[in-house]
Design a protein around this motif. Sequence first.
Motif, short mmCIF file in Angstrom:
data_model
loop_
_atom_site.label_atom_id
_atom_site.label_comp_id
_atom_site.label_asym_id
_atom_site.label_seq_id
_atom_site.Cartn_x
_atom_site.Cartn_y
_atom_site.Cartn_z
N ILE A 281 25.90 13.09 69.22
CA ILE A 281 25.17 12.47 69.18
C ILE A 281 24.19 11.80 69.31
N GLU A 282 24.24 11.47 70.94
CA GLU A 282 22.99 10.92 71.25
C GLU A 282 22.09 11.89 71.43
N ASN A 283 22.22 12.81 71.26
CA ASN A 283 20.99 14.02 70.68
C ASN A 283 20.89 14.37 70.09
N LYS A 284 20.93 13.85 68.82
CA LYS A 284 20.73 14.43 67.44
C LYS A 284 20.20 12.85 66.96
N ARG A 285 20.04 11.74 67.42
CA ARG A 285 19.66 10.65 67.33
C ARG A 285 17.80 10.78 68.34
N LYS A 286 18.28 11.46 69.22
CA LYS A 286 16.45 11.55 69.34
C LYS A 286 16.00 12.01 68.81
N THR A 287 16.20 12.94 68.37
CA THR A 287 15.50 14.15 67.05
C THR A 287 15.37 13.29 66.64
N ALA A 288 16.27 12.63 66.05
CA ALA A 288 15.90 11.69 64.39
C ALA A 288 14.26 10.36 65.64
N SER A 289 14.41 10.28 66.39
CA SER A 289 13.84 9.16 66.61
C SER A 289 11.98 10.06 66.48
N LEU A 290 11.98 10.78 67.42
CA LEU A 290 11.23 11.77 67.10
C LEU A 290 10.66 12.33 66.22
N TYR A 291 11.45 11.90 64.75
CA TYR A 291 10.53 12.29 63.82
C TYR A 291 10.59 11.14 63.14
N ILE A 292 10.52 10.09 63.75
CA ILE A 292 10.51 8.64 62.46
C ILE A 292 9.18 8.18 63.67
N ASN A 293 8.97 8.41 64.84
CA ASN A 293 7.46 8.27 65.11
C ASN A 293 6.47 9.20 64.99
N TYR A 294 6.22 10.71 64.18
CA TYR A 294 5.65 11.25 63.43
C TYR A 294 5.22 10.95 61.87
N PHE A 295 6.47 10.26 61.13
CA PHE A 295 6.28 10.10 60.18
C PHE A 295 5.80 8.71 60.15
N VAL A 296 5.53 8.22 60.87
CA VAL A 296 5.13 7.03 59.96
C VAL A 296 4.24 6.66 59.90
N GLU A 297 3.11 8.10 60.45
CA GLU A 297 1.73 7.79 60.02
C GLU A 297 1.25 9.25 59.11
N THR A 298 2.49 9.04 58.62
CA THR A 298 2.46 10.41 57.54
C THR A 298 2.49 9.47 55.90
N ALA A 299 2.06 10.46 55.02
CA ALA A 299 2.36 9.78 53.49
C ALA A 299 3.74 10.21 53.31
N ASN A 300 4.61 10.67 54.18
CA ASN A 300 5.82 11.24 53.77
C ASN A 300 6.56 9.64 53.97
N HIS A 301 8.17 9.57 53.70
CA HIS A 301 8.82 8.69 54.17
C HIS A 301 10.27 9.19 54.73
N PHE A 302 10.55 8.86 55.96
CA PHE A 302 11.45 9.64 56.05
C PHE A 302 12.50 8.55 56.19
N PHE A 303 13.98 8.66 55.70
CA PHE A 303 15.41 7.94 55.91
C PHE A 303 15.29 7.33 57.05
N GLN A 304 15.65 6.87 57.07
CA GLN A 304 16.38 6.03 58.34
C GLN A 304 17.88 5.36 57.93
N GLU A 305 18.50 5.05 59.46
CA GLU A 305 19.78 4.08 58.71
C GLU A 305 18.95 2.67 58.74
N GLN A 306 19.82 1.83 57.49
CA GLN A 306 19.56 0.61 57.36
C GLN A 306 19.79 -0.27 58.65
N ASN A 307 19.40 -1.47 58.16
CA ASN A 307 20.42 -2.68 59.59
C ASN A 307 21.80 -2.89 59.42
#
Length: 382
Positions: A281-307
């Motif tokens: 789980i920790e590993n997969k969440r690290k991968t998700a963080s990399l995607y989040i950091n990348y897609f914040v600069e693009t026109a694509n929306h990355f689906f993230q966990e809610q508060n």
Amino acid sequence: MKKTLNYIRKIYNDSDGFIPLHAPVFLGNEKKYLNECIDSTFVSSVGKFVNQFEQMTSEYVGSKYAIAAANGTAALQIALILAGVKNGDEVVTQALTFVATANAIKHSQANPIFVDVDRDTLGMSPERLKDWLQENAVINSKGEAINKTSKKKISAIVPMHTFGLPCRINEIVDIANEYRIPVVEDSAESLGSFVNAKHTGTFGLLGVFSYNGNKTITTGGGGMIVTDNEELAKRAKHITTTAKIPHPFEYDHDEIGYNYRLTNLAAAMGVAQMENLNQIIENKRKTASLYINYFVETANHFFQEQNGSKSNYWLNSISFSEPSQRDDFLKFSNDNGIMTRPIWKLMNKLEMFKKCQCGDLSNSEWLEARVVNLPSSYNKFL
């Protein structure tokens, strides 16, 4: 598109090979426990690993009981039967889901009703659920929710935690309680996902998990029912073991049962996988963080966990502004050795479910045309 594919290759440190959507990972005692299982000759549904796998699961998710089943679909079918679903009843679920959800409802001899999802969680929308119930359901003198159109009993509500993203389950349970309908959580994809530190699958009367080869952890197949209800747990084990009355040698059965218990072989792998679940789980969440950091600069929306929620990020997902962009990306990525997939076709569009009653599905239809799953395997380079 090429920039995104290059970034995916960078994440997985693979410049030209095939990158799967989600491959299984074996980090520990899988072979050891399988060999132990074979040496013991207990390879079917009786053996110490089945009990151990159930205990580890109940401790991890925080349920009082866990009952291992042959697969996630079988687990959901049994959970619906345990919740009181009977032949001819109706079960409310979401149109945007994997077909196994709707299939399990039909396997339990009920008919699905499809409501919409929220665009941010991809899971059942409490607002759309309430709208549908207010318009279509009434409580009869027996305290049962009845569909005003079909006159059938609404026996369960089945929300799904899509791709491991927790839906707004607390609100859904509150609405279900108002209408006296039990909730059975399809948590097949969300082992390791929490809402306010409470694990998915433990909010409703029952919850189910899947251990298919592409899930966060795998037993090659397999499922699990979790509940805090002792009576339901005992019955779950009984009817998944052909409803056989315990006896040293006689064969006596007291109701229609199912040969749905998980094998000791599969459970042996499950025990080994559970031993490394936190690391996975920790590993997969690290991968998700990399995607989040990348897609914040693009026109694509990355689906993230809610508060207030924590996702296992089983499958990382993005959306495109237009369906044509999605289609172009799917073709380009798969043509270039990176496996991506669209979200599922809506259940009400499948031939066997076309006549099912539906609510407003505008969010589901929007997402169906735009969402893509990205490679999400355990990353040995992180």
